[in-house]
Design an enzyme around this catalytic site. Structure first.
Site, mmCIF file in Angstrom:
data_model
loop_
_atom_site.group_PDB
_atom_site.id
_atom_site.type_symbol
_atom_site.label_atom_id
_atom_site.label_comp_id
_atom_site.label_asym_id
_atom_site.label_seq_id
_atom_site.Cartn_x
_atom_site.Cartn_y
_atom_site.Cartn_z
ATOM 1 C CG HIS A 127 0.626 2.425 -3.152
ATOM 2 N ND1 HIS A 127 1.983 1.479 -2.642
ATOM 3 C CD2 HIS A 127 1.318 2.496 -4.299
ATOM 4 C CE1 HIS A 127 2.803 1.333 -3.570
ATOM 5 N NE2 HIS A 127 1.767 1.517 -4.684
ATOM 6 C CG ASP A 161 5.579 1.054 -6.613
ATOM 7 O OD1 ASP A 161 4.488 1.654 -6.050
ATOM 8 O OD2 ASP A 161 6.034 0.618 -6.890
ATOM 9 C CD GLU A 187 -0.377 -1.137 -5.312
ATOM 10 O OE1 GLU A 187 -0.791 -1.266 -6.338
ATOM 11 O OE2 GLU A 187 1.051 -1.188 -4.621
ATOM 12 C CD GLU A 188 3.899 -2.502 -3.826
ATOM 13 O OE1 GLU A 188 3.594 -3.242 -5.238
ATOM 14 O OE2 GLU A 188 4.190 -1.455 -4.698
ATOM 15 C CG ASP A 224 0.633 3.016 -7.380
ATOM 16 O OD1 ASP A 224 2.139 2.937 -7.442
ATOM 17 O OD2 ASP A 224 0.167 2.016 -7.187
ATOM 18 C CG HIS A 243 8.699 -3.253 -7.139
ATOM 19 N ND1 HIS A 243 7.245 -4.556 -7.463
ATOM 20 C CD2 HIS A 243 7.425 -2.948 -7.211
ATOM 21 C CE1 HIS A 243 6.342 -4.224 -7.217
ATOM 22 N NE2 HIS A 243 6.585 -3.189 -7.110
HETATM 23 ZN ZN LIG Z 1 2.679 1.248 -6.813
#
Ligand SMILES: [Zn+2]
Length: 300
Positions: free
Chosen positions: A122, A134, A168-169, A196, A266
């Site tokens: 993503h 990520d 995606e998030e 991912d 994140h």
């Molecule tokens: Zn991800």
């Protein structure tokens, strides 16, 4: 996150509810704000963000993540003080949705161009950093599958698509759009592979597939062992390709070593410099090998 889980994704799955539904649960008991210990597997100064769902039945109170080091400090203070006063100010807000796109590159299959293999990651990330692990890693690996075929002059029998999914998030809108388009165009999706979980040393593949598809994949395991992967197991594949399950496609997620992923997931330290070129390439080339096998032999 409970350190007793060997796979940190299991620890994350166990702990993430404190962030995702903690604020509404606290509001139910009269809280005016919530400070959540970051879902991180190490101790440092980086807060880790992520999705929070509000239950409309309770007041929508402000919620923040604090770093694991600060959570430890706060916890320590709470043990020694009867009354502790804290405050925080937030500047967050939700913007309106805006138009965006998946990015797709494709090599048409030589013999069975209508049978489609998707390999993806993503493109979006949380706002604290560039999201290199990520999921910049998964995007680059997906592009690398296509590039490796071109560089080696190998033309797959079935169509191979590298898809960089958007959003995606925050709701998987890109994955939904890709699936909707597959249905609208009556495409024949036979296989999808997602990366991912970071660009760390690859360990194995997690598979959502029929028993016969799974048996066929597992027969290929000896080909991967020299390259450091040692299992195909049944399990989840990935958020973005998950939609394709309804097409009957076999779905596979690349599973890298998980020990360091939640050090930066994140958070503001999820940067390009934190990605190992060797580890990233090893994952990509194992993905390319699996895609090549499916493109050559199909999956029944
Ligand atoms: Zn991800």
């Amino acid at each position: 996150m409970n350190p007793l889980f060997i796979n940190t994704f299991e620890a994350y799955g166990d702990a993430v509810r404190y962030r995702s539904s903690g604020p509404s649960n606290a509001a139910k008991y009269g809280a005016v704000g919530v400070m959540v210990r970051s879902q991180a597997s190490n101790t440092d100064q980086h807060p880790h963000t992520g999705v929070t769902f509000y239950n409309a039945a309770f007041p929508k109170i402000p919620a923040v993540s604090i770093s694991t080091a600060e959570a430890n400090w706060l916890s320590e203070l709470l043990q020694h003080k009867d009354v502790l006063e804290v405050g925080f100010t937030t500047h967050c807000k939700m913007e309106n949705d805006t138009l965006s796109y998946n990015v797709i590159g494709e090599i048409k299959g030589n013999k069975f161009p209508d049978e489609i293999i998707t390999v993806g990651g993503h493109l979006d990330s949380w706002d604290l950093a560039e999201g290199a692990q990520d999921d910049g890693a998964g995007c680059v690996q997906s592009i690398e599958v296509i590039r490796a075929f071109i560089a080696t002059g190998l033309r797959p029998d079935r169509t191979v698509r590298a898809v960089l999914f958007m959003n995606e998030e925050n709701g998987a809108g890109g994955a939904q759009a890709y699936f909707d388009s597959a249905i609208a165009k009556k495409e024949n999706h036979i296989f999808a592979l997602e990366s991912d979980a970071g660009g760390f040393t690859p360990r194995g593949f997690s598979v959502t597939a029929s028993d016969s598809q799974f048996r066929q994949l597992q027969k290929w395991l000896p080909l991967f062992i020299p390259y450091g992967l040692y299992y195909f197991k049944k399990g989840e594949s990935g958020v973005d390709i998950g939609f394709l399950e309804k097409t009957g496609a076999a779905l596979v997620g690349l599973e890298p070593d998980s020990q360091r992923y939640f050090d930066l997931h994140h958070a503001e330290n999820d940067v390009f410099e934190a990605v190992s070129k060797r580890e990233l390439e090893l994952g990509a080339i194992n993905m390319a090998a699996l895609v090549w096998l499916v493109s050559k032999y199909g999956l029944n």
